[in-house]
Design a protein around this motif. Structure first.
Motif, PDB file in Angstrom:
ATOM      1  N   ARG A  62      24.398  -6.743 -35.529  1.00  0.00           N
ATOM      2  CA  ARG A  62      24.857  -7.716 -36.222  1.00  0.00           C
ATOM      3  C   ARG A  62      23.599  -8.832 -36.416  1.00  0.00           C
ATOM      4  N   CYS A  63      23.319  -8.369 -35.586  1.00  0.00           N
ATOM      5  CA  CYS A  63      21.657  -8.897 -36.030  1.00  0.00           C
ATOM      6  C   CYS A  63      20.210  -8.408 -35.964  1.00  0.00           C
ATOM      7  N   PHE A  64      18.937  -8.926 -36.952  1.00  0.00           N
ATOM      8  CA  PHE A  64      17.866  -8.746 -36.436  1.00  0.00           C
ATOM      9  C   PHE A  64      16.719 -10.184 -37.118  1.00  0.00           C
ATOM     10  N   VAL A  65      16.689 -10.681 -35.839  1.00  0.00           N
ATOM     11  CA  VAL A  65      15.813 -12.110 -36.057  1.00  0.00           C
ATOM     12  C   VAL A  65      14.467 -11.972 -35.863  1.00  0.00           C
ATOM     13  N   VAL A  66      14.033 -11.831 -37.024  1.00  0.00           N
ATOM     14  CA  VAL A  66      12.060 -12.095 -36.929  1.00  0.00           C
ATOM     15  C   VAL A  66      11.543 -13.568 -36.526  1.00  0.00           C
ATOM     16  N   PHE A  67      10.713 -13.865 -35.870  1.00  0.00           N
ATOM     17  CA  PHE A  67      10.747 -15.293 -35.796  1.00  0.00           C
ATOM     18  C   PHE A  67       9.100 -15.123 -36.600  1.00  0.00           C
ATOM     19  N   SER A  68       9.141 -15.367 -37.872  1.00  0.00           N
ATOM     20  CA  SER A  68       7.942 -16.503 -38.516  1.00  0.00           C
ATOM     21  C   SER A  68       7.652 -17.694 -37.578  1.00  0.00           C
ATOM     22  N   SER A  69       6.923 -18.180 -38.668  1.00  0.00           N
ATOM     23  CA  SER A  69       5.944 -19.599 -38.404  1.00  0.00           C
ATOM     24  C   SER A  69       6.105 -20.604 -39.645  1.00  0.00           C
ATOM     25  N   VAL A  70       5.805 -21.731 -39.143  1.00  0.00           N
ATOM     26  CA  VAL A  70       5.538 -22.414 -40.706  1.00  0.00           C
ATOM     27  C   VAL A  70       4.916 -22.324 -40.987  1.00  0.00           C
ATOM     28  N   SER A  71       3.406 -22.070 -40.645  1.00  0.00           N
ATOM     29  CA  SER A  71       2.158 -21.684 -41.204  1.00  0.00           C
ATOM     30  C   SER A  71       2.920 -21.130 -42.527  1.00  0.00           C
ATOM     31  N   SER A  72       3.844 -19.766 -42.952  1.00  0.00           N
ATOM     32  CA  SER A  72       3.920 -19.279 -43.868  1.00  0.00           C
ATOM     33  C   SER A  72       3.746 -20.050 -45.160  1.00  0.00           C
ATOM     34  N   ILE A  73       4.405 -21.376 -44.618  1.00  0.00           N
ATOM     35  CA  ILE A  73       4.866 -22.831 -45.513  1.00  0.00           C
ATOM     36  C   ILE A  73       3.120 -24.082 -45.817  1.00  0.00           C
ATOM     37  N   LEU A  74       2.797 -23.843 -44.693  1.00  0.00           N
ATOM     38  CA  LEU A  74       1.571 -25.109 -44.850  1.00  0.00           C
ATOM     39  C   LEU A  74       0.716 -24.900 -44.708  1.00  0.00           C
ATOM     40  N   GLY A  75       0.434 -23.277 -44.211  1.00  0.00           N
ATOM     41  CA  GLY A  75      -0.711 -22.744 -44.678  1.00  0.00           C
ATOM     42  C   GLY A  75      -1.944 -23.903 -43.513  1.00  0.00           C
ATOM     43  N   PRO A  76      -1.864 -23.394 -42.524  1.00  0.00           N
ATOM     44  CA  PRO A  76      -3.068 -24.364 -41.648  1.00  0.00           C
ATOM     45  C   PRO A  76      -4.558 -23.791 -41.760  1.00  0.00           C
ATOM     46  N   ALA A  77      -5.260 -24.976 -41.363  1.00  0.00           N
ATOM     47  CA  ALA A  77      -6.934 -23.898 -41.601  1.00  0.00           C
ATOM     48  C   ALA A  77      -6.748 -22.965 -40.804  1.00  0.00           C
TER      49      ALA A  77
END
Length: 139
Positions: A62-77
């Protein structure tokens, strides 16, 4: 991973959902990263996701949830490899049909990866806001 899925099914019955929350950080300047250190950061999210997908083939989740991060958007140093691993999760969720969801978490204060220092590399210890002399144009 297949044996883990078989074991879980035998213990709990039908599998309704899977939450994939693996991750490793290894902050450092891009020019000092090695292929080996980047691979250690990429593996849990990239290889782990693909291994789970293969092991779960044929399951009616019913669900397959992957935990990503805002780092994929913000690209921290210092996190080019971590940002790439999370960008993979974002793309994975977008490319799959079915119940795949990605959650782009922010930093959790004092929990999980948030319990570590913000940077483990001395070149990444201060942001321009913390050190007004850094980041200023000099004439």
């Amino acid at each position: 991973m297949r044996s883990t899925v078989v074991l879980a099914r035998s213990h709990f019955g039908r599998l309704d959902g899977v939450f994939h929350a693996a991750g490793v950080l290894d902050d450092g300047p891009l020019l000092l990263k090695t292929a080996e250190s980047a691979a250690r950061v990429l593996a849990p999210k990239v290889q782990g996701t693909l291994a789970l997908e293969e092991a779960l083939r044929g399951e009616s989740l019913r669900c397959f949830v992957v935990f990503s991060s805002v780092s994929s958007i913000l690209g921290p140093a210092g996190q080019v490899d971590y940002a790439a691993a999370n960008a993979f999760l974002d793309a994975f969720a977008q490319s799959r049909k079915g119940p795949v969801t990605v959650i782009n978490w922010g930093l959790w204060n004092d929990v999980g990866m948030g319990r570590r220092p913000l940077s483990t590399h001395p070149w990444l210890e201060q942001t321009p806001a913390q050190n007004p002399q850094r980041g200023r144009l000099r004439r």
